[in-house]
Write an enzyme that holds these catalytic residues in place. Structure first.
Site, mmCIF file in Angstrom:
data_model
loop_
_atom_site.group_PDB
_atom_site.id
_atom_site.type_symbol
_atom_site.label_atom_id
_atom_site.label_comp_id
_atom_site.label_asym_id
_atom_site.label_seq_id
_atom_site.Cartn_x
_atom_site.Cartn_y
_atom_site.Cartn_z
ATOM 1 N N GLN A 129 0.851 -1.204 0.000
ATOM 2 C CA GLN A 129 0.000 0.000 0.000
ATOM 3 C C GLN A 129 0.884 1.251 0.000
ATOM 4 O O GLN A 129 1.633 1.464 0.958
ATOM 5 C CB GLN A 129 -0.867 -0.012 1.272
ATOM 6 C CG GLN A 129 -1.758 1.188 1.452
ATOM 7 C CD GLN A 129 -2.360 1.217 2.857
ATOM 8 O OE1 GLN A 129 -1.794 0.637 3.787
ATOM 9 N NE2 GLN A 129 -3.480 1.877 3.021
ATOM 10 N N GLY A 130 0.803 2.047 -1.054
ATOM 11 C CA GLY A 130 1.600 3.276 -1.144
ATOM 12 C C GLY A 130 0.728 4.498 -0.902
ATOM 13 O O GLY A 130 0.346 5.205 -1.842
ATOM 14 N N SER A 132 1.055 6.573 2.601
ATOM 15 C CA SER A 132 1.744 7.550 3.457
ATOM 16 C C SER A 132 2.981 8.136 2.783
ATOM 17 O O SER A 132 3.701 7.446 2.056
ATOM 18 C CB SER A 132 2.186 6.893 4.765
ATOM 19 O OG SER A 132 1.091 6.326 5.419
ATOM 20 N N SER A 164 4.403 -1.235 4.231
ATOM 21 C CA SER A 164 4.612 -2.608 4.707
ATOM 22 C C SER A 164 4.731 -3.563 3.526
ATOM 23 O O SER A 164 3.947 -3.472 2.576
ATOM 24 C CB SER A 164 3.445 -3.048 5.590
ATOM 25 O OG SER A 164 3.246 -2.137 6.639
ATOM 26 N N GLU A 247 -9.591 -1.433 5.750
ATOM 27 C CA GLU A 247 -8.402 -1.583 6.594
ATOM 28 C C GLU A 247 -8.802 -1.579 8.071
ATOM 29 O O GLU A 247 -8.265 -2.307 8.878
ATOM 30 C CB GLU A 247 -7.417 -0.443 6.290
ATOM 31 C CG GLU A 247 -6.084 -0.586 7.007
ATOM 32 C CD GLU A 247 -5.026 0.380 6.494
ATOM 33 O OE1 GLU A 247 -5.358 1.234 5.638
ATOM 34 O OE2 GLU A 247 -3.879 0.282 6.944
ATOM 35 N N GLU A 373 -5.799 8.872 17.698
ATOM 36 C CA GLU A 373 -6.397 10.214 17.785
ATOM 37 C C GLU A 373 -7.334 10.448 16.594
ATOM 38 O O GLU A 373 -8.445 10.956 16.737
ATOM 39 C CB GLU A 373 -5.304 11.302 17.799
ATOM 40 C CG GLU A 373 -4.469 11.342 19.066
ATOM 41 C CD GLU A 373 -3.413 10.240 19.125
ATOM 42 O OE1 GLU A 373 -3.120 9.614 18.083
ATOM 43 O OE2 GLU A 373 -2.889 9.985 20.227
HETATM 44 C C1 LIG Z 1 3.545 -0.717 11.606
HETATM 45 C C2 LIG Z 1 3.091 0.285 10.591
HETATM 46 C C3 LIG Z 1 2.798 -0.111 9.305
HETATM 47 C C4 LIG Z 1 2.378 0.828 8.352
HETATM 48 N N1 LIG Z 1 2.134 0.407 7.075
HETATM 49 C C5 LIG Z 1 1.789 1.312 6.132
HETATM 50 C C6 LIG Z 1 1.605 0.899 4.768
HETATM 51 O O1 LIG Z 1 1.720 -0.276 4.439
HETATM 52 N N2 LIG Z 1 1.284 1.841 3.855
HETATM 53 C C7 LIG Z 1 1.126 3.151 4.184
HETATM 54 O O2 LIG Z 1 0.807 3.942 3.302
HETATM 55 N N3 LIG Z 1 1.320 3.591 5.466
HETATM 56 C C8 LIG Z 1 1.653 2.684 6.434
HETATM 57 N N4 LIG Z 1 1.867 3.106 7.732
HETATM 58 C C9 LIG Z 1 1.814 4.537 8.027
HETATM 59 C C10 LIG Z 1 0.606 4.983 8.843
HETATM 60 O O3 LIG Z 1 -0.568 4.922 8.084
HETATM 61 C C11 LIG Z 1 0.909 6.403 9.332
HETATM 62 O O4 LIG Z 1 2.024 6.328 10.196
HETATM 63 C C12 LIG Z 1 -0.261 7.020 10.069
HETATM 64 O O5 LIG Z 1 -1.318 7.291 9.193
HETATM 65 C C13 LIG Z 1 0.133 8.327 10.811
HETATM 66 O O6 LIG Z 1 0.779 9.196 9.963
HETATM 67 P P1 LIG Z 1 2.175 9.880 10.379
HETATM 68 O O7 LIG Z 1 3.111 8.775 10.804
HETATM 69 O O8 LIG Z 1 2.593 10.749 9.259
HETATM 70 O O9 LIG Z 1 1.870 10.715 11.678
HETATM 71 P P2 LIG Z 1 1.209 12.182 11.708
HETATM 72 O O10 LIG Z 1 0.026 12.211 10.824
HETATM 73 O O11 LIG Z 1 2.281 13.185 11.447
HETATM 74 O O12 LIG Z 1 0.729 12.285 13.201
HETATM 75 C C14 LIG Z 1 1.621 12.605 14.288
HETATM 76 C C15 LIG Z 1 0.773 12.691 15.558
HETATM 77 O O13 LIG Z 1 -0.185 13.771 15.450
HETATM 78 C C16 LIG Z 1 -1.497 13.270 15.696
HETATM 79 N N5 LIG Z 1 -2.479 13.961 14.823
HETATM 80 C C17 LIG Z 1 -2.319 14.230 13.511
HETATM 81 N N6 LIG Z 1 -3.409 14.851 13.035
HETATM 82 C C18 LIG Z 1 -4.296 14.955 14.058
HETATM 83 C C19 LIG Z 1 -5.628 15.475 14.201
HETATM 84 N N7 LIG Z 1 -6.278 16.012 13.159
HETATM 85 N N8 LIG Z 1 -6.223 15.399 15.433
HETATM 86 C C20 LIG Z 1 -5.585 14.837 16.489
HETATM 87 N N9 LIG Z 1 -4.309 14.320 16.406
HETATM 88 C C21 LIG Z 1 -3.691 14.382 15.223
HETATM 89 C C22 LIG Z 1 -1.436 11.793 15.345
HETATM 90 O O14 LIG Z 1 -2.446 11.049 16.023
HETATM 91 C C23 LIG Z 1 -0.029 11.417 15.829
HETATM 92 O O15 LIG Z 1 -0.047 11.166 17.212
HETATM 93 C C24 LIG Z 1 2.269 2.192 8.712
HETATM 94 C C25 LIG Z 1 2.565 2.591 10.023
HETATM 95 C C26 LIG Z 1 2.969 1.664 10.947
HETATM 96 C C27 LIG Z 1 3.292 2.116 12.352
#
Ligand SMILES: Cc1cc2nc3c(=O)[nH]c(=O)nc-3n(C[C@H](O)[C@H](O)[C@H](O)COP(=O)(O)OP(=O)(O)OC[C@H]3O[C@@H](n4cnc5c(N)ncnc54)[C@H](O)[C@@H]3O)c2cc1C
Length: 390
Positions: A129-130, A132, A164, A247, A373
């Site tokens: 899945q592409g 993030s 992933s 998902e 969140e």
């Molecule tokens: C084990 C694992 C596997 C993953 N696999 C994939 C994958 O296969 N494909 C893929 O595309 N992605 C994948 N991800 C990515 C995942 O979807 C993102 O990490 C997630 O959506 C959060 O985005 P971010 O890391 O950019 O954090 P951010 O969006 O930058 O968030 C940082 C913090 O701010 C908080 N926050 C942000 N916006 C708000 C809001 N509006 N209100 C309240 N709080 C807020 C969040 O809750 C978090 O605590 C994976 C992540 C993990 C940990």
């Protein structure tokens, strides 16, 4: 609602259980730790084919594309029995079967479904899945990876992160910006990209558990045929929402199965280590078992909704939240019970090694597939109908 299994469901459950007892690879049963995988990718593909041939994959999917068109309860039975038998998963369990496939079935053309679905079910093609990007996680509509149409080919440039299984994948569900001048949610399109195309580079990222489960992906002038767009140009956000609902939704059945396995492992751990009289262990086990039952019954509600509407709704966020919290609590408690010596696991097979890995991996549960969140916002606004907080 009547929760009793129907006769054909019970018969199916017995068949799955008996088949697994006979077929789980010996090397898998003897593996030293939770993240040790004694099976090569080829063996994992062969196992996936066996599962498919036995009739345990794609149970709810339409028969013309290799599915069986059965009710979703059958899918639930397979997930439960795989977890109870501690069996290896299908290579496409977490992305292909859980949400890429259902999204292709929902949005895809006949040609796309016929070309992609049977190979996904058999495990011949692995999906990643592409979505993030460094600046687009919770704020997914901020995707910057760009696709530009030239004739009948899209040219993709940009990067993705936390993808992933991208290091194993043959295909990718890719969210890209195709309309740079449109408002951000309307400027996206959804591509089905070939991971072996020239210009795709995958760089594994090692997680806190020591496992390289996810990756960075770089796209440099990658050609994607126009026939590999899912939905229409500019529909990317709507298609992505279908992915996220699956998902967080249909995957909830897998989460309940995984939590049950975790609770049973915890009970064995408490027995084996003589911690049965420790009130923290007793209370933790009780509370985990109650959370599991609550998750299971929430899922039944979800299953009914899915059977009626064919797609999980925003209520699925509740199940994902409940699972991640329960799994984190249980694994943290195991570490507390083991005490400071957990850092000195003597071998990959002892309880310290197992709970250390499980607790570290569980940290990601409240981030992957939408952070807690964000899910709380979804529940507040779209399930409870509360006013928006911003
Ligand atoms: C084990 C694992 C596997 C993953 N696999 C994939 C994958 O296969 N494909 C893929 O595309 N992605 C994948 N991800 C990515 C995942 O979807 C993102 O990490 C997630 O959506 C959060 O985005 P971010 O890391 O950019 O954090 P951010 O969006 O930058 O968030 C940082 C913090 O701010 C908080 N926050 C942000 N916006 C708000 C809001 N509006 N209100 C309240 N709080 C807020 C969040 O809750 C978090 O605590 C994976 C992540 C993990 C940990």
């Amino acid at each position: 609602m009547d929760f009793t299994e129907l006769a054909d469901e019970s018969a199916f459950r017995h068949r799955v259980r008996a088949w697994l007892a006979e077929h789980i690879p010996v090397a898998w049963r003897g593996r030293p730790g939770p993240y040790a995988d004694p099976m090569s990718l080829d063996e994992r593909r062969a196992w996936s084919k066996q599962l498919y041939a036995a009739g345990f994959v794609g149970l709810t999917w339409p028969t013309p594309y290799g599915g069986q068109g059965k009710p979703i309860t059958f899918q639930n039975i397979v997930l439960e029995e795989l977890a109870r038998a501690d069996a290896p998963q299908h290579v496409n369990a977490s992305i292909g079967l859980a949400f890429a496939g259902p999204t292709i079935l929902h949005w895809g053309s006949e040609e796309q479904k016929a070309r992609l679905i049977p190979a996904l079910l058999r495990g011949d093609e692995i999906w990643c899945q592409g979505f993030s990007e460094p600046e687009a996680g919770s704020d997914l509509a901020n995707v910057r990876t760009a696709a530009v149409l030239d004739g009948d080919t899209w040219t993709v440039n940009g990067s993705k992160i936390w993808s992933s299984f991208a290091h194993l994948a043959d295909r990718c569900i890719l969210l890209a910006r195709t309309e740079p001048d449109a408002p951000k949610h309307r400027g996206l399109s959804f591509l089905l990209a070939d991971m072996h195309a020239p210009g795709v580079r995958v760089v594994p990222l090692t997680q806190i558990t020591g496992q390289p489960e996810f990756n960075e992906m770089f796209f440099s002038d990658v050609a994607v045929p126009a026939t590999s767009m899912l939905g229409e140009r500019g529909d990317g956000w709507k298609v992505a929402m279908t992915v996220l609902r699956h998902e967080r939704g249909t995957s909830a059945m897998g989460m309940a199965a995984a939590l049950e396995k975790q609770v049973r492992t915890f009970a064995r751990f408490v027995r084996d280590t003589g911690l049965g009289e420790d009130p923290r262990a007793q209370e933790g086990l009780r509370s985990a078992w109650i959370s599991l039952q609550a998750l299971r019954y929430t899922n039944y509600r979800l299953l009914s909704a899915v059977s009626r509407k064919a797609e999980p709704g925003p209520e699925s966020a509740v199940a994902k939240l409940a699972w991640s919290e329960a799994n984190q609590q249980l694994t943290r408690l195991a570490l507390d019970l083991l005490g400071p010596y957990v850092a000195y696991a003597s071998s990959q097979s002892d309880w310290s090694a197992l709970w250390r890995c499980e607790a570290l991996r569980a940290r990601g549960n409240s981030i992957e597939g939408g952070t807690s969140e964000i899910l709380k916002n979804v529940v507040a606004e779209r399930v409870l109908g509360l006013p928006k907080g911003r």
